[in-house]
Design an enzyme around this catalytic site. Structure first.
Site, PDB file in Angstrom:
ATOM      1  N   ARG A   1       0.445  -1.477   0.149  1.00 52.08           N
ATOM      2  CA  ARG A   1       0.228  -0.375  -0.693  1.00 52.08           C
ATOM      3  C   ARG A   1       0.861   1.019  -0.169  1.00 52.08           C
ATOM      4  NH1 ARG A   1      -2.398  -3.522   3.204  1.00 52.08           N
ATOM      5  NH2 ARG A   1      -4.448  -4.093   2.522  1.00 52.08           N
ATOM      6  N   VAL A   2       2.149   1.474   0.305  1.00 51.43           N
ATOM      7  CA  VAL A   2       3.209   2.342  -0.249  1.00 51.43           C
ATOM      8  C   VAL A   2       3.346   2.245  -1.415  1.00 51.43           C
ATOM      9  CG1 VAL A   2       4.716   3.346   0.674  1.00 51.43           C
ATOM     10  CG2 VAL A   2       3.629   2.439   2.347  1.00 51.43           C
TER      11      VAL A   2
END
Length: 512
Positions: free
Chosen positions: A368-369
């Site tokens: 999710r980064v």
């Protein structure tokens, strides 16, 4: 010759002098007794001033942790051998919460959850101690996660990139290579300034020994240390191992260092906490876990962060490991951990048994980064890799049924097979960033499409030495480097084309 009477008289004189020099002062001690004991937990009476998470001392010096405060009794988790403790034994309060030694003295060592050495060496000598339970850094004390943590695994760094300060879950069935990914990531930090902490929770002693030996042989053990709560340790010690390792790692983060924390694994950590809770007669919930099991893991993993420059700019990257049963990622503990972390690397048993290692399922894995923390030089070359690989996997399913395919589809399939071959990687052989850039350039440029599939491994095996001889500039790129310059891109492409030509020979041939 001195007689017994003379010796006794000399001893009496020394005793009187010691007593005379002794400073007598009142001292308050909290003393209670054991009401009930069994299976690593004890119920204690007579200590009304005890605080939550306070250390208690039992008979024989065995320590315990107060985790359940009742109106008249205290539920205590024992952190050592209970052989000398029985109902009625005395218990003393210390007034102190559980603390562990922190600092450079830990580097290269193997310790338990209380900092006691397990490697046969001298005790850890340090002047600094940290509480096992600490609050997570506040939002205002955090900075954006922007710098990559390079694992050396092409399939991760290219398609599921990790950042320093991120929390990424490694999840999969038993025996699918979860620990192998974590160990390769530790080994790859031999060329960086990252300090590595490996926490073994409920692992067999032989498995922990293999991890330690692998790091010592292939990595830099002087920048690593190991916190071990093996399978035969008391459940309280197993449960405390994760928090102790996190406190030890946080000390280096607060000093401005980048730290990698491996938690192997949190499924056994949850099982140990469930055992403790049931023995303490706490109400069970879903799958018999106590109701606060989500909080137990969230308060641990939220301590991973990238600190702001005002706080020193250090980072703590957490890679927790979780085990699934028959690929069921919707079970209670896996779903909890997925919701707490910033993404997951899912390992598929089918890929593992097909010898596609690391057995990462790119469809179920996510960061999710993502590209925010990916090395710019890798990002420029891997933008379409995931899409191309997904298209290949979908097309390959149809070819298994003998479906007629046109020339264009066949070309896509052959290209996808080269991608899969490049993503296959042996253990203990992480790639440098320059080698990853070269492999991605070879794949994206179609330089491997004409290389026989069984010769792709030879291409990768000879890549490092070939680049060092013909294009050493490519090996010097780091995670801060931007996209390749046009000149370096062209020279690297020609070098890779020459290597592809040299290995594109029958299996009996050798590159020149």
């Amino acid at each position: 010759m001195a007689t017994l009477a003379d010796d006794l008289q000399a001893w009496l004189g020394q005793s009187r002098r010691r007593i005379g020099n002794l400073a007598l002062e009142p001292r308050l001690e909290q003393v209670g007794h054991v009401a009930q004991i069994g299976d690593g937990v004890a119920t204690v009476n007579g200590l009304p001033q005890t605080r939550l998470d306070e250390l208690l001392v039992f008979a024989g010096g065995v320590r315990g942790l107060a985790v359940d405060l009742g109106e008249e009794t205290i539920g205590c988790v024992l952190l050592g051998d209970t052989a000398g403790i029985a109902a009625g034994s005395m218990v003393r309060g210390t007034g102190e919460v559980a603390r562990v030694p922190v600092g450079d003295a830990l580097l290269g060592r193997v310790v338990d959850a209380l900092g006691a050495p397990l490697d046969g060496g001298a005790p850890v000598v340090t002047q600094t101690f940290a509480a096992v339970e600490q609050p997570a850094p506040a939002i205002v004390d955090r900075a954006l996660v922007t710098r990559p943590l390079v694992t050396g695994l092409l399939i991760v760094d290219a398609m599921i990139p990790l950042g320093r300060g991120q929390r990424e879950l490694i999840i999969g069935d038993r025996g699918t290579g979860k620990t192998a990914i974590a160990v390769d990531t530790i080994i790859n930090q031999r060329s960086t300034d990252v300090i590595c902490v490996y926490a073994a929770i409920g692992k067999k002693t032989s498995s922990v020994a293999q991890v330690i030996e692998a790091v010592r042989q292939h990595g830099v053990p002087e920048r690593c240390f190991f916190v071990v709560g093996e399978a035969d340790a008391p459940p309280g010690l197993q449960w405390l191992t994760a928090y102790s390792a996190c406190s030890m790692a946080e000390h280096f983060m607060a000093s401005g260092c980048d730290v990698l924390l491996i938690l192997d694994d949190l499924t056994k950590h949850a099982a140990a906490y469930r055992q403790i809770s049931l023995l303490l007669r706490r109400p069970p919930g879903r799958e018999a876990y106590p109701g606060d099991i989500f909080f137990i893991h969230s308060r641990l993993l939220e301590r991973a962060a990238k600190l702001s420059p005002e706080r020193g700019g250090g980072s703590l990257t957490a890679l927790p490991i979780a085990e699934t049963q028959s690929g069921n990622i919707s079970a209670y503990i896996p779903t909890n951990l997925i919701s707490i972390t910033d993404g997951q690397i899912y390992l598929d048993p089918r890929l593992f048994y097909e010898d596609q290692k690391p057995a990462v399922d790119v469809g179920k894995s996510v960061s999710r980064v993502g590209g925010k923390a990916q090395a710019p030089v890798l990002q420029a070359l891997s933008e379409s890799l995931r899409l191309e690989y997904a298209q290949f996997l979908e097309l390959e399913v149809f070819t298994r049924f003998g479906t007629m395919v046109d020339q264009r589809t066949r070309k896509v399939i052959e290209h996808g097979r080269r991608i899969r071959a490049v993503l296959r990687q042996p253990q203990f052989a992480p790639l440098t960033l320059g080698e990853q850039v070269a492999l991605l350039l070879a794949v994206s440029g179609g330089l491997l499409d004409e290389v026989p599939l069984d010769r792709v491994d030879a291409f990768r095996a000879n890549l490092g030495a070939w680049l060092a001889k013909h294009c050493p500039e490519a090996l010097s790129v780091d995670d801060r480097a931007t996209a390749l310059s046009e000149d370096l891109h062209d020279r690297l492409a020609k070098t890779l084309e020459a290597l592809a030509h040299s290995v594109a020979v029958p299996a009996t041939g050798h590159p020149q």
